[in-house]
Design a protein around this motif. Structure first.
Motif, PDB file in Angstrom:
ATOM      1  N   UNK A   1      54.220  74.683  23.483  1.00  0.00           N
ATOM      2  CA  UNK A   1      52.749  75.120  23.478  1.00  0.00           C
ATOM      3  C   UNK A   1      51.556  73.803  23.587  1.00  0.00           C
ATOM      4  N   UNK A   2      52.144  72.639  23.889  1.00  0.00           N
ATOM      5  CA  UNK A   2      51.237  71.602  24.078  1.00  0.00           C
ATOM      6  C   UNK A   2      50.461  71.722  25.153  1.00  0.00           C
ATOM      7  N   UNK A   3      48.874  71.814  25.422  1.00  0.00           N
ATOM      8  CA  UNK A   3      48.293  71.978  26.640  1.00  0.00           C
ATOM      9  C   UNK A   3      48.666  70.782  27.436  1.00  0.00           C
ATOM     10  N   UNK A   4      48.390  70.957  29.102  1.00  0.00           N
ATOM     11  CA  UNK A   4      48.538  70.132  29.674  1.00  0.00           C
ATOM     12  C   UNK A   4      47.695  68.635  29.574  1.00  0.00           C
ATOM     13  N   UNK A   5      48.341  67.638  29.907  1.00  0.00           N
ATOM     14  CA  UNK A   5      47.352  66.406  29.676  1.00  0.00           C
ATOM     15  C   UNK A   5      46.110  66.506  30.505  1.00  0.00           C
ATOM     16  N   UNK A   6      45.070  65.544  30.240  1.00  0.00           N
ATOM     17  CA  UNK A   6      44.157  65.107  30.886  1.00  0.00           C
ATOM     18  C   UNK A   6      44.614  64.628  32.266  1.00  0.00           C
ATOM     19  N   UNK A   7      43.660  64.905  33.251  1.00  0.00           N
ATOM     20  CA  UNK A   7      44.166  64.538  34.400  1.00  0.00           C
ATOM     21  C   UNK A   7      44.441  62.922  34.558  1.00  0.00           C
ATOM     22  N   UNK A   8      43.708  62.299  33.888  1.00  0.00           N
ATOM     23  CA  UNK A   8      43.969  60.689  33.826  1.00  0.00           C
ATOM     24  C   UNK A   8      45.002  60.224  32.912  1.00  0.00           C
ATOM     25  N   UNK A   9      45.968  61.151  32.402  1.00  0.00           N
ATOM     26  CA  UNK A   9      47.095  60.846  31.461  1.00  0.00           C
ATOM     27  C   UNK A   9      48.149  61.873  31.843  1.00  0.00           C
ATOM     28  N   UNK A  10      48.163  62.054  33.215  1.00  0.00           N
ATOM     29  CA  UNK A  10      49.317  62.684  33.648  1.00  0.00           C
ATOM     30  C   UNK A  10      50.405  62.055  34.219  1.00  0.00           C
ATOM     31  N   UNK A  11      51.782  62.137  34.057  1.00  0.00           N
ATOM     32  CA  UNK A  11      52.717  61.171  34.415  1.00  0.00           C
ATOM     33  C   UNK A  11      53.803  62.058  35.061  1.00  0.00           C
ATOM     34  N   UNK A  12      54.576  61.426  36.042  1.00  0.00           N
ATOM     35  CA  UNK A  12      55.604  62.101  36.827  1.00  0.00           C
ATOM     36  C   UNK A  12      56.877  61.600  36.796  1.00  0.00           C
ATOM     37  N   UNK A  13      57.310  60.825  35.774  1.00  0.00           N
ATOM     38  CA  UNK A  13      58.557  60.105  35.981  1.00  0.00           C
ATOM     39  C   UNK A  13      59.585  60.934  36.324  1.00  0.00           C
TER      40      UNK A  13
END
Length: 343
Positions: A19-31
């Protein structure tokens, strides 16, 4: 459904991290490619880690700040006296949110960023390569591959390096006693923690002939494939850094962390901690807690000193006089002034 709090501090395992909300745009990672811990790996915590996770009693403030760190994808910097429970909190979070074994990096004055990311043994690789060359010359075809001459056989990811792999759920990493580090380490950590990624130069240099390498991870013998020497996280790990408050950190480091100050527990919190570890309170236990609180008003004491004294007080056959004498020794004040305070 409400997403706050994800971590509740109830010590009851659940899947709330989904249920953790999505990260802030400046803390989004796509590894990637994405890694998933098996149920066996999730349940593989040692008895000691399980006990620490199940008996930790979080305060409302610590629950809020743990959730802030989870939502913001930021490290949690915990400051408090020795024995205040700083290093137990990540075990509680890992157990409740079913995030697998805690990765642990114990800091010393000699610790470097590379120690946390990976370890490389060039001498062992050189030896393996020379043995492979000898075996190759000894054959007619010259095509013998000597086991152990691949660069990946001489590299192993450290706790920080493992935590930053592209797992689908955050791994839990404890960086213990960061204030013991060399002055440069907090600054060295900044870029890695901000970018959520790192490179392994030895692998980057070898990409032309070895674009992929299988490396062992911290805390086990499993291997993961690293592509072109670069690692980038997907779910930013839940990173806890602990400090005894013995030094100040650079402002650039502090502003990238969520700060939590663990204060001296009040009586009701102490009693809850004792119940979690040792069961219901009896008259003797209540008396030891009272003694502990009285002594802590004149000097620093740690909660584990109280637990040790209570455990001993319950040993059958130990006479009251000996019990009191041992409790006095076990609850000696911490710090250089203790010898004047206690004797």
């Amino acid at each position: 459904m409400s997403t706050w709090p994800v971590y509740t501090g109830t010590a009851e395992p659940h899947d709330g991290v989904s249920r953790l909300p999505g990260p802030p745009p400046w803390r989004a990672f796509d590894g990637g490619p994405v890694l998933t811990l098996s149920q066996q790996e999730v349940d593989s915590a040692s008895p000691d880690a399980t006990h620490r996770g199940s008996t930790y009693r979080a305060t409302p403030e610590s629950i809020d700040l743990v959730n802030a760190a989870l939502v913001l994808r930021r490290p949690l910097l915990i400051t408090g006296l020795p024995g205040s429970g700083k290093s137990s909190l990540p075990y509680a979070v890992a157990r409740e949110l079913k995030l697998g074994p805690v990765l642990r990096w114990n800091i010393t004055s000699r610790s470097t960023l590379q120690d946390g990311l990976y370890q490389y043994d060039p001498l062992a690789r050189l030896y393996a390569a020379s043995k492979g060359a000898e075996a190759k010359r000894a054959t007619e075809t010259g095509e013998v591959h000597h086991p152990g001459d691949a660069i990946g056989d001489h590299l192993r990811l450290g706790p920080l390096g493992t935590a930053l792999l592209p797992y689908d759920r955050p791994r839990v990493l404890l960086i213990d006693e960061i204030d013991k580090s060399d002055l440069d380490l907090p600054n060295d950590l900044l870029n890695v923690l901000e970018e959520g990624q790192y490179e392994i130069p030895e692998l980057v240099r070898a990409t032309s002939h070895t674009p992929e390498a299988k490396l062992m991870i911290a805390g086990g013998e499993d291997r993961v494939t690293v592509h072109r020497g670069r690692v980038r996280c997907r779910a930013f790990p839940f990173i806890v850094l602990t400090s005894n408050g013995e030094r100040e950190f650079p402002p650039a480091f502090l502003r990238r962390c969520v700060p939590l100050q663990l204060r001296r527990p009040e009586r009701d919190h102490l009693e809850a901690i004792v119940r979690a570890h040792l069961g219901e309170l009896d008259e003797e236990t209540t008396r030891v807690i009272t003694t502990f609180l009285e002594r802590s008003s004149t000097g620093e004491l740690a909660t584990d000193q109280l637990l040790n004294a209570i455990y001993l007080s319950r040993v059958p056959g130990l006479e009251a006089e000996s019990r009191d004498a041992l409790a006095a020794v076990l609850m000696t004040h911490l710090g250089p002034a203790s010898e004047f305070n206690d004797f």
